[in-house]
Write an enzyme that holds these catalytic residues in place. Structure first.
Site, PDB file in Angstrom:
ATOM      1  N   SER A 112      71.093  25.910   8.174  1.00  0.00           N
ATOM      2  CA  SER A 112      70.922  26.825   7.044  1.00  0.00           C
ATOM      3  C   SER A 112      69.766  27.773   7.273  1.00  0.00           C
ATOM      4  O   SER A 112      68.752  27.403   7.896  1.00  0.00           O
ATOM      5  CB  SER A 112      70.667  26.032   5.760  1.00  0.00           C
ATOM      6  N   TYR A 141      66.340  20.785   0.378  1.00  0.00           N
ATOM      7  CA  TYR A 141      67.559  21.102   1.131  1.00  0.00           C
ATOM      8  C   TYR A 141      67.233  21.713   2.490  1.00  0.00           C
ATOM      9  O   TYR A 141      67.727  21.261   3.522  1.00  0.00           O
ATOM     10  CB  TYR A 141      68.440  22.053   0.311  1.00  0.00           C
ATOM     11  N   LYS A 182      81.097  26.184  -7.357  1.00  0.00           N
ATOM     12  CA  LYS A 182      79.725  25.966  -6.922  1.00  0.00           C
ATOM     13  C   LYS A 182      78.676  26.040  -8.031  1.00  0.00           C
ATOM     14  O   LYS A 182      77.487  25.796  -7.780  1.00  0.00           O
ATOM     15  CB  LYS A 182      79.368  26.957  -5.811  1.00  0.00           C
TER      16      LYS A 182
END
Length: 326
Positions: A112, A141, A182
């Site tokens: 990411s 994250y 989402k």
């Protein structure tokens, strides 16, 4: 056969659609849940769907697997449960890495751009392996993705066995169809579209960074079809290994994005600026721009979709249709 984790989700289902079109056999490891994610794969049904808790039993007897594309993760940038995030984003990823190594199966996984943390200059988004260990993610994250990247690089540096092909992709800001489940992590494009549908001007956060005007916050926004193209190119080029950025290489402002949505919907180009939520302050990236030179140096030479063209496709071909799913 190709195994795709997270393939009832956004990027995974778009990849599944393309592989289905190419008549590839696929098995999905994911939950359908109760948020309508089944619609993401309704038009391109895989050979099987395996619940993540049954994955190890499935892998114990799986045959003829050519690649594992690991896209499943807890991807909320506001996630707080560190134990669950580690178990899902790091432990599970390493179990798949070890299985692919043992069974000589290619392994492509999602890293990411969140690993870049507070980077705010173009030169800070360099995906050279020597720079990856210096990154400082801003949230749990991003840290979990960084942790797995570092585990992979340590294995490679120690010359331990690896899958026959291994690639990590640092996804930047992806947008496109099949993201509707989402919630608060849906793309800014869809959020601005919804503002306009509700008869409002698109809302943008005010800048709370000195010297940066409202709307000038910039990100590298990438059309999901381009992400799928990169993954397919990797599947066709098994000699390519490493951790690579996956963006367009061109930062665009949020004002550019809002105006592009207005243009695609044929409404006047107006925006309303609102205060940034307290929860985002200190964790907000004001600038991202993928340095794509390493992937291009590895041989990827396809042009990326412009923000205006990508948003035009998303709005006209999906969001304004009765059936907005790919």
């Amino acid at each position: 056969m190709i195994i795709i984790t997270g393939a009832t989700g956004f990027i995974g289902s778009c990849l599944q659609a393309k592989l289905y079109q190419l008549k590839e056999r696929t098995v999905i490891v994911d939950w359908l849940g109760d948020q309508g994610k089944w619609r993401n794969v309704a038009k391109h049904i895989p050979d099987d769907i395996i619940l993540p808790e049954n994955m190890d039993n499935f892998l114990a007897t799986a045959k003829d697997v050519t690649a594992v594309i690991h896209l499943g993760a807890i991807s909320e940038t506001t996630a707080k449960d560190g134990d669950l995030v580690w178990k899902t984003n790091v432990d599970l990823s390493m179990r798949l890495w070890k299985w692919c190594t043992k069974n000589e199966v290619r392994f492509i996984y999602a890293s990411s751009a969140a690993t870049y943390g507070g980077a705010n200059q173009a030169q800070d988004f360099n995906d050279d392996p020597q720079n990856i260990g210096l990154l400082k993610p801003l949230n749990l994250y991003g840290w979990s993705k960084q942790a797995f990247d570092m585990q992979v690089l340590d294995i490679v540096a120690q010359e331990q066995p690896t899958p026959p092909q291994w690639v990590g992709l640092k996804f930047f800001n992806v947008y496109g169809p099949n993201e509707y489940h989402k919630g608060k992590m849906i793309s800014v494009v869809k959020v601005k579209f919804d503002d306009i549908v509700q008869g409002q001007a698109p809302k943008l956060f005010k800048s709370d960074q000195e010297g940066l005007v409202d709307g000038a916050q910039a990100r590298d926004f990438i059309w999901v079809g381009d992400v799928v193209d990169v993954i397919l190119w990797l599947l066709n080029n098994p000699q390519v290994n490493g951790i690579y950025n996956c963006g367009t290489g061109q930062a665009r402002t949020y004002l550019d994005l809002a105006y592009a949505v207005c243009g695609a919907m044929n409404v006047s180009k107006q925006v309303d600026f609102i205060e940034m939520p307290e929860a985002l302050k200190g964790q907000y990236q004001y600038f991202t721009q993928a340095d794509m030179r390493r992937l291009q140096g590895a041989g990827y030479n396809k042009a990326f979709t412009s923000l205006e063209n990508g948003i035009g496709q998303y709005v006209q071909d999906y969001l304004l249709k009765a059936d907005s799913y790919l």
